[in-house]
Design a protein around this motif. Structure first.
Motif: not given
Length: 137
Positions: A62, A68-70
């Protein structure tokens, strides 16, 4: 991120739930234990349930430079027939460096190595995934 498959995780009841969601059994790196519940079973060995806020890190960052997470979710792991248990450092934040599952004879050994907070070692007759609840995608 995916890690080499560990055959000991096949001994975890309902492990398929986690494998389906992630596509593999995760290392739980940077996941957080948000709840731990212990039950004394008179006449039997004790049990413990750990609630883990888990996710998968992507290669994307970011604007602040954070990965970033998913696949964010909450996973409940139940350890029954606990033969040995060592816990130290449970705190307001319990971030996992790694969660290692190994066979220990007819039992299952779990080592939770912390980044912050809970440091744990358990040997149990059985480990089960009670639930996996998606929290964000």
């Amino acid at each position: 991120m995916p890690v080499a498959e560990n055959p000991a995780t096949n001994r975890i009841s309902n492990h398929e739930i986690v494998r389906e969601y992630f596509g593999y059994w995760p290392s739980f790196h940077d996941a957080e234990i948000t709840k731990a519940a212990f039950e004394a079973n008179p006449g039997y060995w004790p049990s413990a349930t750990f609630t883990i806020a888990a996710f998968e890190l992507t290669a994307e960052v970011d604007p602040k430079g954070h990965y970033q997470q998913t696949k964010q979710c909450t996973i409940e792991l139940l350890f029954t027939g606990i033969r040995e248990m060592e816990l130290e450092g449970f705190s307001h934040q319990n971030v996992i460096l790694s969660l290692e599952i190994e066979e220990s004879g007819s039992h299952i050994q779990c080592t939770i190595n912390p980044s912050v907070g809970l440091d744990a070692f358990l040997i149990a007759e059985k480990v089960s995934v009670l639930s996996l609840t998606p929290t964000k995608r």
